[in-house]
Design a protein around this motif. Structure first.
Motif, mmCIF file in Angstrom:
data_model
loop_
_atom_site.group_PDB
_atom_site.id
_atom_site.type_symbol
_atom_site.label_atom_id
_atom_site.label_comp_id
_atom_site.label_asym_id
_atom_site.label_seq_id
_atom_site.Cartn_x
_atom_site.Cartn_y
_atom_site.Cartn_z
ATOM 1 N N VAL A 41 -5.601 -2.915 -10.042
ATOM 2 C CA VAL A 41 -5.958 -2.826 -8.638
ATOM 3 C C VAL A 41 -6.296 -1.362 -8.362
ATOM 4 N N SER A 65 -1.464 -0.337 -13.924
ATOM 5 C CA SER A 65 -1.595 -1.475 -13.006
ATOM 6 C C SER A 65 -2.292 -1.048 -11.720
ATOM 7 N N ARG A 66 -2.132 0.246 -11.370
ATOM 8 C CA ARG A 66 -2.769 0.791 -10.171
ATOM 9 C C ARG A 66 -3.561 2.036 -10.524
ATOM 10 N N GLU A 90 5.548 0.038 -12.000
ATOM 11 C CA GLU A 90 4.196 -0.113 -12.535
ATOM 12 C C GLU A 90 3.675 1.211 -13.090
ATOM 13 N N GLY A 127 3.690 1.956 -6.340
ATOM 14 C CA GLY A 127 3.594 1.320 -7.646
ATOM 15 C C GLY A 127 4.665 1.807 -8.603
ATOM 16 N N CYS A 155 0.800 3.943 -13.184
ATOM 17 C CA CYS A 155 -0.166 4.382 -12.181
ATOM 18 C C CYS A 155 -0.926 5.599 -12.681
ATOM 19 N N THR A 167 0.828 -1.206 0.000
ATOM 20 C CA THR A 167 0.000 0.000 0.000
ATOM 21 C C THR A 167 0.862 1.255 0.000
ATOM 22 N N LEU A 175 0.180 4.959 -4.963
ATOM 23 C CA LEU A 175 0.656 5.070 -6.341
ATOM 24 C C LEU A 175 2.177 5.190 -6.405
#
Length: 478
Positions: free
Chosen positions: A166, A129-130, A57, A52, A59, A12, A49
């Motif tokens: 997610v 992805s996020r 990733e 991520g 975001c 998180t 984020l």
């Protein structure tokens, strides 16, 4: 049947929250973060984020309630960069695509459709992805009724699931915290941020993971705070079983033979000692005495001050022949000087646990325990919280000394409206009596759960040459 491999949770980005979630959030699901305005939702969303981005990733932050500039200011206040996070700034109140052919007032259905289409287009283009969706309040206002709002959210959930995104959906609660009840069943997990303002002192913040499918979370409330440069920080409740059971050690001595003999040779590791007395009886001196003896044995000591200033502590100890400054400078003596109104029980417990674990402290002193409890709005709950910490310290083989003051300068009642006597394995009582025109300090061991102890009253002599404990000689009978 082949056992399905459990997917690795995703962080998180919030310190402590991953601990409560047993590692983080299950991937490819939709989660809700609820809380009142100012509870820390946006800050935590940015941390989500940023974690991520750090993991490589893509975001995206979909904002219906805040501008990109406002988000950048929040990030800058913590020294964070928004690089790698796409901000999709929309408006759920006006036409997203600028069209106004129908009328100057758009219908709610049209506004909702245009908002949804713009969000879906941004997701398909960027392939994140996020995702953070801020906030559901605007969509709830457009739909106007719960069934329509639920259908909209279910459709959005299905859209995200097909793309393995997610998502963290922010939802502003009212004063009763009920705004999200009609949609909580849709989300895979629900996290609540709670903010309260007491009669005096700083804002108190707590977090609760009220729902998380498939994860044995640490339920209930956990203290949290918003720290500059760190963002939202969560302090998981202490679990006594987390401590490594310490092996029995030799008795812990004070360096004063007559005092040690009162305890049957010394105090046991893994016990809690309450040092109770009036002002001026030598309570803090006892703490310094045991600390100095442990330091001279080469052990680490942790001291937590809630009333006395650090310099005052050093000067008082030096006046009794105990020079503790070199130990503090070398890191063997760890001292934390707190403003009681600025720390929650959860944060304090985590600080103590971290110090004891990292530095292998053998003696811990809280001076004063009275000042610590009196600074908290719900003292009866604070006693329950600190009981878990004391059990943790006991399992770790630490001698914990709690300094407890009595009411007034010469008062006889403990200065607390809650019972703390059950916390102590050992109780050391210090009192003042008048004898031959002077005050005498009396010292008595009134309780010791482990092993024998002396029930006699002794006199405590405190002078620049040192500390002595001698037999008490009362006045002769007339």
């Amino acid at each position: 049947m082949t056992k399905q491999k459990k997917a690795k949770p995703i962080s998180t980005g919030v310190v402590g929250l991953d601990t409560i979630l047993r590692g983080g959030l299950p991937p490819s699901n939709l989660y809700m973060l609820q809380g009142a305005p100012g509870a820390g939702k946006t800050t935590a969303a940015l941390q989500f984020l940023l974690a991520g981005v750090e993991a490589g990733e893509r975001c995206i932050y979909v904002s219906l309630s805040q501008t990109a500039n406002e988000l950048a200011l929040i990030a800058a206040s913590h020294g964070w960069s928004m690089d790698g996070i796409r901000i999709e700034e929309l408006s759920a109140s006006d036409a997203v695509n600028g069209s106004s052919d129908q009328t100057i007032f758009q219908t709610s259905e049209l506004r909702l459709d245009e908002t949804r289409q713009a969000i879906e287009k941004a997701i398909d283009e960027y392939k994140p992805s996020r995702l953070v969706y801020d906030s559901l309040l605007e969509i709830r206002l457009i739909t106007g009724d719960s069934p329509r709002f639920r259908r909209e959210l279910i459709g959005f959930k299905a859209f995200l699931a097909k793309r393995n995104v997610v998502a963290l959906l922010l939802d502003t609660q009212d004063g009763d915290g009920r705004n999200g009840e009609e949609v909580e069943g849709i989300a895979h997990g629900v996290i609540r941020f709670d903010k309260s303002l007491e009669d005096y002192g700083a804002v108190r913040r707590r977090v609760e993971v009220s729902k998380m499918r498939g994860v044995p979370v640490a339920d209930g409330y956990h203290d949290m705070a918003i720290r500059e440069g760190q963002g939202v920080v969560v302090f998981p409740r202490i679990v006594a079983d987390a401590a490594v059971e310490a092996k029995p050690t030799e008795l812990i001595k004070s360096g004063v033979d007559t005092l040690d003999s009162m305890f049957g040779g010394g105090q046991e590791a893994g016990t809690i000692t309450l040092v109770i007395g009036q002002s001026g009886t030598g309570k803090s001196t006892m703490a310094s005495l045991y600390s100095c003896a442990a330091l001279e044995r080469g052990e680490s000591v942790a001291l937590f001050l809630f009333e006395e200033r650090l310099e005052t502590f050093f000067r008082r100890s030096e006046g009794l022949g105990m020079n503790l400054r070199p130990y503090h400078e070398s890191g063997q003596l760890i001292i934390r000087d707190f403003n009681p109104n600025e720390i929650s029980p959860g944060e304090f417990a985590q600080i103590v646990q971290t110090i004891v674990t990292n530095d292998d402290s053998r003696v811990v002193v809280i001076d004063s325990f009275t000042g610590y409890l009196n600074s908290l709005p719900h003292r009866e709950k604070a006693v329950r919280d600190i009981q878990s910490l004391l059990k943790y310290l006991a399992r770790a083989g630490v001698l914990t000394m709690l300094i407890v003051a009595q009411h007034g300068l010469l008062g006889q009642n403990v200065g607390l409206d809650v019972d703390v006597s059950f916390l102590g394995d050992t109780v050391l009582l210090l009192r003042l009596t008048e004898h031959d025109g002077r005050l005498r300090r009396n010292i008595t061991v009134v309780k010791k759960r482990h092993g024998p102890h002396d029930l006699e009253v002794h006199e405590l002599l405190i002078a620049g040459s040192g500390i002595k404990v001698v037999p008490y000689n009362p006045l002769p009978e007339p």
